[in-house]
Motif scaffolding. Sequence first.
Motif, mmCIF file in Angstrom:
data_model
loop_
_atom_site.group_PDB
_atom_site.id
_atom_site.type_symbol
_atom_site.label_atom_id
_atom_site.label_comp_id
_atom_site.label_asym_id
_atom_site.label_seq_id
_atom_site.Cartn_x
_atom_site.Cartn_y
_atom_site.Cartn_z
ATOM 1 N N VAL A 102 0.843 -1.200 0.000
ATOM 2 C CA VAL A 102 0.000 0.000 0.000
ATOM 3 C C VAL A 102 0.877 1.247 0.000
ATOM 4 O O VAL A 102 0.640 2.200 -0.753
ATOM 5 C CB VAL A 102 -0.943 -0.001 1.214
ATOM 6 N N ASP A 103 1.901 1.237 0.838
ATOM 7 C CA ASP A 103 2.825 2.374 0.893
ATOM 8 C C ASP A 103 3.495 2.599 -0.459
ATOM 9 O O ASP A 103 3.681 3.739 -0.895
ATOM 10 C CB ASP A 103 3.890 2.149 1.966
ATOM 11 N N GLY A 108 3.881 6.006 -5.545
ATOM 12 C CA GLY A 108 4.175 5.963 -6.968
ATOM 13 C C GLY A 108 5.124 4.863 -7.400
ATOM 14 O O GLY A 108 5.598 4.867 -8.539
ATOM 15 N N VAL A 109 5.388 3.897 -6.537
ATOM 16 C CA VAL A 109 6.267 2.775 -6.886
ATOM 17 C C VAL A 109 5.403 1.654 -7.443
ATOM 18 O O VAL A 109 4.564 1.084 -6.740
ATOM 19 C CB VAL A 109 7.063 2.276 -5.673
ATOM 20 N N THR A 110 5.598 1.339 -8.708
ATOM 21 C CA THR A 110 4.714 0.383 -9.384
ATOM 22 C C THR A 110 5.363 -0.974 -9.678
ATOM 23 O O THR A 110 4.657 -1.951 -9.913
ATOM 24 C CB THR A 110 4.207 0.985 -10.705
ATOM 25 N N THR A 111 6.671 -1.016 -9.691
ATOM 26 C CA THR A 111 7.397 -2.265 -9.964
ATOM 27 C C THR A 111 8.531 -2.407 -8.973
ATOM 28 O O THR A 111 9.243 -1.436 -8.685
ATOM 29 C CB THR A 111 7.968 -2.284 -11.393
ATOM 30 N N VAL A 112 8.711 -3.611 -8.444
ATOM 31 C CA VAL A 112 9.803 -3.870 -7.509
ATOM 32 C C VAL A 112 10.427 -5.218 -7.819
ATOM 33 O O VAL A 112 9.786 -6.109 -8.378
ATOM 34 C CB VAL A 112 9.330 -3.868 -6.037
ATOM 35 N N PRO A 308 12.006 2.556 4.403
ATOM 36 C CA PRO A 308 10.670 2.283 3.863
ATOM 37 C C PRO A 308 10.559 2.690 2.398
ATOM 38 O O PRO A 308 11.103 3.707 1.969
ATOM 39 C CB PRO A 308 9.755 3.138 4.748
ATOM 40 N N ILE A 309 9.842 1.888 1.636
ATOM 41 C CA ILE A 309 9.795 2.072 0.197
ATOM 42 C C ILE A 309 9.186 3.401 -0.208
ATOM 43 O O ILE A 309 9.484 3.936 -1.280
ATOM 44 C CB ILE A 309 9.044 0.894 -0.464
ATOM 45 N N ASP A 310 8.338 3.983 0.646
ATOM 46 C CA ASP A 310 7.739 5.264 0.289
ATOM 47 C C ASP A 310 8.734 6.415 0.353
ATOM 48 O O ASP A 310 8.390 7.548 -0.008
ATOM 49 C CB ASP A 310 6.509 5.562 1.151
#
Length: 387
Positions: A102-103, A108-112, A308-310
């Motif tokens: 969710v974060d 705006g992170v769409t691919t990991v 954190p990814i955000d």
Amino acid sequence: MILIKNAEIHTITNGILKNASILVENGKIKEIGQEITVEDQVEVIDSAGKMVTPGLIDVHTHLGVYEEIVGPAGADGNELTDPATPQVRALDAINPMERGFVDAIQAGVTTVQVMPGSGNVIGGEMLVIKTFGNIVDEMIVKSPSALKIAFGENPKKVYGGKNKMPASRMGLAAVLRENLVKGQNYLRKLELAEKDPDKAPERDLKLEILAKVLKKEIQVRAHAHRADDIVTAIRIAKEFDLDLTIEHCTEGHKIPEFIKQSGFRVSVGPTMSSRSKIELGDKGWHTLTTLAEHGVPFSITTDHPVVPIDYLITATATAVAHGLDEQLAWEALTINAAKHMKVEDRVGSLEVGKDADLVIWSGHPLYQHQSQVEATMINGQFVYRKS
């Protein structure tokens, strides 16, 4: 169909388009330009004064395999029972309903890329996924995307503490070489079996993945912070002719020309983290600017949940504030990240035919820190819209 119009579109690979539109159909980008004619049934999003970019990509995460909040019950990123576990798969440990997804979407992170941790010399398979969905198998972009290996203090600490090899950097390199040689022997048996099926070896999941690595069917990603560990990773990659990337590359600024000559890509980060161990003593934004000066292709990572990814966009904005060129910064989050994982045919830039993964920003996020994600689209579907 969805039409986003009147926006400042940062295509990444084809410049910036002012007062332009982007048309999305069936999950793909159908058209980009200043003048797009559409039918009445198209949903129109007026983004005047907004900025549109590709969805952000984080090439090095443990999203979903190290869950937040739940503690040890959600810590599934390291199989610390053997220093070489190429047969384990991050795929089998990802919880796509974990809060970090969710974060990611809201940032705006769409691919990991999700990978095992660095406690083992050979940690296991990783994969590339989109950040929206409830079934991880339906989120996959590429699986496996690479094999994780690790150098430096982490494997030493885990197995030295058990009075087991590897307890030193010598032992670490030896464990890796020994397993790669086993992979070579297995590969030779497979080649012989093509001529004589009766000589086919018994199936071995460990050696199967190593055989694919040796055939360059998948890449190897090497956790390496210190300059000498980076050099060792490259030395072994050349010895066994591996398709390598360097992950973290904390002291890459000390040997930039050597890295450039190797031809390998790197990911840098998590630079926003604390100096929690000796390998991070010289971490800083100067790594990115030095690599840029020497023409080394790089991506920027949070190493979520370490950072954190955000905070991926925040880390990148901070790098720009410390001298990183803006275009290189965007490329590190998009097209270079996609190339790092060899998925640039689908993601990493706004181009006709690519996946419709994009972000609508209220302002320029690298310079205006109050800028927010107004909407995130994945595969042509709005998965987040700010209320």
